[in-house]
Write a protein that holds these residues in place. Structure first.
Motif, PDB file in Angstrom:
ATOM      1  N   ALA A   1     115.667 -50.568  19.815  1.00 16.73           N
ATOM      2  CA  ALA A   1     114.475 -50.049  20.493  1.00 16.73           C
ATOM      3  C   ALA A   1     113.215 -50.757  19.990  1.00 16.73           C
ATOM      4  CB  ALA A   1     114.353 -48.546  20.283  1.00 16.73           C
ATOM      5  N   ALA A   2     113.135 -50.969  18.689  1.00 15.01           N
ATOM      6  CA  ALA A   2     111.960 -51.640  18.109  1.00 15.01           C
ATOM      7  C   ALA A   2     111.891 -53.093  18.570  1.00 15.01           C
ATOM      8  CB  ALA A   2     111.998 -51.554  16.589  1.00 15.01           C
ATOM      9  N   LYS A   3     113.039 -53.766  18.651  1.00 13.04           N
ATOM     10  CA  LYS A   3     113.062 -55.161  19.124  1.00 13.04           C
ATOM     11  C   LYS A   3     112.648 -55.230  20.602  1.00 13.04           C
ATOM     12  CE  LYS A   3     114.146 -58.464  17.036  1.00 13.04           C
ATOM     13  NZ  LYS A   3     113.270 -59.378  16.273  1.00 13.04           N
ATOM     14  N   ASP A   4     113.109 -54.243  21.401  1.00 16.39           N
ATOM     15  CA  ASP A   4     112.707 -54.191  22.817  1.00 16.39           C
ATOM     16  C   ASP A   4     111.198 -53.987  22.937  1.00 16.39           C
ATOM     17  OD1 ASP A   4     115.302 -54.535  23.661  1.00 16.39           O
ATOM     18  OD2 ASP A   4     115.640 -52.415  24.138  1.00 16.39           O
ATOM     19  N   GLU A   5     110.672 -53.073  22.121  1.00 15.13           N
ATOM     20  CA  GLU A   5     109.233 -52.798  22.136  1.00 15.13           C
ATOM     21  C   GLU A   5     108.457 -54.051  21.737  1.00 15.13           C
ATOM     22  OE1 GLU A   5     105.977 -49.666  20.227  1.00 15.13           O
ATOM     23  OE2 GLU A   5     108.087 -49.465  19.673  1.00 15.13           O
ATOM     24  N   GLN A   6     108.973 -54.761  20.737  1.00 19.31           N
ATOM     25  CA  GLN A   6     108.312 -55.984  20.284  1.00 19.31           C
ATOM     26  C   GLN A   6     108.283 -57.026  21.417  1.00 19.31           C
ATOM     27  OE1 GLN A   6     110.384 -58.447  17.374  1.00 19.31           O
ATOM     28  NE2 GLN A   6     108.447 -58.732  16.279  1.00 19.31           N
ATOM     29  N   ARG A   7     109.390 -57.157  22.125  1.00 22.11           N
ATOM     30  CA  ARG A   7     109.473 -58.107  23.236  1.00 22.11           C
ATOM     31  C   ARG A   7     108.466 -57.730  24.333  1.00 22.11           C
ATOM     32  NH1 ARG A   7     114.496 -58.609  22.876  1.00 22.11           N
ATOM     33  NH2 ARG A   7     115.055 -56.723  23.997  1.00 22.11           N
ATOM     34  N   ASP A   8     108.363 -56.436  24.654  1.00 15.74           N
ATOM     35  CA  ASP A   8     107.412 -55.975  25.677  1.00 15.74           C
ATOM     36  C   ASP A   8     105.970 -56.260  25.258  1.00 15.74           C
ATOM     37  OD1 ASP A   8     109.580 -55.067  27.112  1.00 15.74           O
ATOM     38  OD2 ASP A   8     109.277 -52.945  26.608  1.00 15.74           O
ATOM     39  N   ILE A   9     105.652 -56.012  23.999  1.00 13.34           N
ATOM     40  CA  ILE A   9     104.294 -56.235  23.493  1.00 13.34           C
ATOM     41  C   ILE A   9     103.932 -57.714  23.548  1.00 13.34           C
ATOM     42  CG2 ILE A   9     102.897 -56.199  21.370  1.00 13.34           C
ATOM     43  CD1 ILE A   9     104.389 -53.498  20.776  1.00 13.34           C
ATOM     44  N   GLU A  10     104.859 -58.564  23.124  1.00  6.65           N
ATOM     45  CA  GLU A  10     104.600 -60.006  23.142  1.00  6.65           C
ATOM     46  C   GLU A  10     104.411 -60.507  24.581  1.00  6.65           C
ATOM     47  OE1 GLU A  10     103.710 -61.759  20.531  1.00  6.65           O
ATOM     48  OE2 GLU A  10     104.082 -59.993  19.300  1.00  6.65           O
ATOM     49  N   ALA A  11     105.168 -59.934  25.518  1.00  2.83           N
ATOM     50  CA  ALA A  11     105.025 -60.316  26.932  1.00  2.83           C
ATOM     51  C   ALA A  11     103.653 -59.901  27.451  1.00  2.83           C
ATOM     52  CB  ALA A  11     106.135 -59.682  27.765  1.00  2.83           C
ATOM     53  N   ARG A  12     103.203 -58.703  27.073  1.00  2.00           N
ATOM     54  CA  ARG A  12     101.887 -58.226  27.514  1.00  2.00           C
ATOM     55  C   ARG A  12     100.768 -59.060  26.897  1.00  2.00           C
ATOM     56  NH1 ARG A  12      98.762 -56.515  31.492  1.00  2.00           N
ATOM     57  NH2 ARG A  12      97.079 -55.166  30.780  1.00  2.00           N
ATOM     58  N   ILE A  13     100.911 -59.422  25.634  1.00  4.75           N
ATOM     59  CA  ILE A  13      99.913 -60.281  24.977  1.00  4.75           C
ATOM     60  C   ILE A  13      99.816 -61.608  25.718  1.00  4.75           C
ATOM     61  CG2 ILE A  13      99.481 -61.673  22.896  1.00  4.75           C
ATOM     62  CD1 ILE A  13     100.455 -59.227  21.249  1.00  4.75           C
ATOM     63  N   GLU A  14     100.974 -62.183  26.047  1.00  5.43           N
ATOM     64  CA  GLU A  14     101.002 -63.461  26.763  1.00  5.43           C
ATOM     65  C   GLU A  14     100.331 -63.319  28.138  1.00  5.43           C
ATOM     66  OE1 GLU A  14     104.465 -66.347  28.448  1.00  5.43           O
ATOM     67  OE2 GLU A  14     104.860 -65.379  26.530  1.00  5.43           O
ATOM     68  N   GLU A  15     100.626 -62.215  28.827  1.00  9.74           N
ATOM     69  CA  GLU A  15     100.040 -61.961  30.146  1.00  9.74           C
ATOM     70  C   GLU A  15      98.516 -61.838  30.044  1.00  9.74           C
ATOM     71  OE1 GLU A  15     100.308 -58.549  33.676  1.00  9.74           O
ATOM     72  OE2 GLU A  15     101.382 -58.249  31.803  1.00  9.74           O
ATOM     73  N   LEU A  16      98.023 -61.075  29.060  1.00  6.46           N
ATOM     74  CA  LEU A  16      96.580 -60.903  28.883  1.00  6.46           C
ATOM     75  C   LEU A  16      95.901 -62.222  28.538  1.00  6.46           C
ATOM     76  CD1 LEU A  16      96.513 -57.512  26.956  1.00  6.46           C
ATOM     77  CD2 LEU A  16      95.636 -57.927  29.261  1.00  6.46           C
ATOM     78  N   GLU A  17      96.534 -63.010  27.667  1.00  5.10           N
ATOM     79  CA  GLU A  17      95.945 -64.300  27.292  1.00  5.10           C
ATOM     80  C   GLU A  17      95.856 -65.224  28.501  1.00  5.10           C
ATOM     81  OE1 GLU A  17      98.411 -65.391  23.930  1.00  5.10           O
ATOM     82  OE2 GLU A  17      96.917 -64.605  22.522  1.00  5.10           O
ATOM     83  N   LYS A  18      96.860 -65.173  29.372  1.00  9.06           N
ATOM     84  CA  LYS A  18      96.854 -65.996  30.583  1.00  9.06           C
ATOM     85  C   LYS A  18      95.727 -65.553  31.524  1.00  9.06           C
ATOM     86  CE  LYS A  18     100.991 -66.961  32.089  1.00  9.06           C
ATOM     87  NZ  LYS A  18     102.250 -66.786  32.816  1.00  9.06           N
ATOM     88  N   ILE A  19      95.543 -64.246  31.663  1.00  8.68           N
ATOM     89  CA  ILE A  19      94.468 -63.709  32.512  1.00  8.68           C
ATOM     90  C   ILE A  19      93.109 -64.156  31.974  1.00  8.68           C
ATOM     91  CG2 ILE A  19      93.224 -61.586  33.146  1.00  8.68           C
ATOM     92  CD1 ILE A  19      96.007 -60.215  33.318  1.00  8.68           C
ATOM     93  N   LEU A  20      92.912 -63.986  30.665  1.00 17.50           N
ATOM     94  CA  LEU A  20      91.603 -64.261  30.064  1.00 17.50           C
ATOM     95  C   LEU A  20      91.298 -65.754  29.959  1.00 17.50           C
ATOM     96  CD1 LEU A  20      91.631 -61.475  27.336  1.00 17.50           C
ATOM     97  CD2 LEU A  20      90.313 -61.508  29.458  1.00 17.50           C
ATOM     98  N   LYS A  21      92.354 -66.578  29.964  1.00 17.42           N
ATOM     99  CA  LYS A  21      92.149 -68.022  29.857  1.00 17.42           C
ATOM    100  C   LYS A  21      91.502 -68.576  31.128  1.00 17.42           C
ATOM    101  CE  LYS A  21      95.212 -71.564  30.010  1.00 17.42           C
ATOM    102  NZ  LYS A  21      96.564 -71.970  29.975  1.00 17.42           N
ATOM    103  N   ASN A  22      91.787 -67.975  32.250  1.00 15.30           N
ATOM    104  CA  ASN A  22      91.307 -68.501  33.520  1.00 15.30           C
ATOM    105  C   ASN A  22      90.499 -67.440  34.268  1.00 15.30           C
ATOM    106  OD1 ASN A  22      91.023 -70.531  35.350  1.00 15.30           O
ATOM    107  ND2 ASN A  22      92.948 -70.160  36.385  1.00 15.30           N
ATOM    108  N   VAL A  23      89.485 -66.894  33.573  1.00 14.79           N
ATOM    109  CA  VAL A  23      88.735 -65.764  34.129  1.00 14.79           C
ATOM    110  C   VAL A  23      87.391 -66.204  34.687  1.00 14.79           C
ATOM    111  CG1 VAL A  23      87.531 -65.072  32.016  1.00 14.79           C
ATOM    112  CG2 VAL A  23      88.187 -63.345  33.657  1.00 14.79           C
ATOM    113  N   GLU A  24      86.975 -65.521  35.727  1.00 13.71           N
ATOM    114  CA  GLU A  24      85.627 -65.697  36.274  1.00 13.71           C
ATOM    115  C   GLU A  24      85.024 -64.305  36.331  1.00 13.71           C
ATOM    116  OE1 GLU A  24      83.830 -66.742  40.596  1.00 13.71           O
ATOM    117  OE2 GLU A  24      85.339 -68.131  39.843  1.00 13.71           O
TER     118      GLU A  24
END
Length: 161
Positions: A52-75
């Protein structure tokens, strides 16, 4: 091919930046601690807490990556500078459904920030696309699976008002 710009209001930008910071600083540490504690219990092959902790870690890392992608190309739309003659992203609009004689209020935002439950509609949605560029008193038509819906623009405001 140029990446699509993520259009955000200042409020949306702050929300995403704060979420990213919290995930990196707080949540990562919490999950790392859960993994450490689960590991200490021994056999990992049948350890539900570890999985469960490894799954949670994977979800968090995916969300971090998604947020960084959004913020990298923001207007960012500066809502104080929005022209109130025509509807655009960053406006709050009051419209009237002419068929049902019902008033609706929406804030127009970029697709990243859209949340219909909070009255935030995307500039890429059928209603948002029809409203962009319209002025007070104009009637816009929106194609829907149920047919054409007509809305009259009653008021355009800055979203912060």
């Amino acid at each position: 091919m140029e990446a699509k710009k993520n259009i955000l209001t200042y409020e949306g930008l702050k929300k995403y930046e704060e979420e990213l910071e919290h995930l990196k600083v707080v949540t990562r540490k919490e999950v790392a601690q859960k993994i450490k504690e689960a590991r200490a219990q021994g056999d990992l092959s049948e350890n539900a807490e570890y999985d469960a902790a490894k799954d949670e870690q994977r979800d968090i890392e995916a969300r971090i990556e998604e947020l960084e992608k959004i913020l990298k190309n923001v207007e960012v739309v500066v809502e104080d500078e929005v022209d109130l003659d025509k509807i655009n992203i960053g406006c709050k609009v009051r419209i009237k459904d002419l068929e049902f004689d019902e008033e609706l209020e929406y804030k127009l935002v970029g697709s990243t920030e859209a949340n219909s439950l909070k009255g935030k509609i995307s500039n890429e949605s059928p209603v948002g696309r029809a409203l962009i560029g319209a002025g007070v008193g104009e009637v816009v038509e929106v194609e829907t699976p149920a047919g054409v819906i007509k809305y009259e623009v009653l008021e355009i405001q800055r979203a912060g008002e």
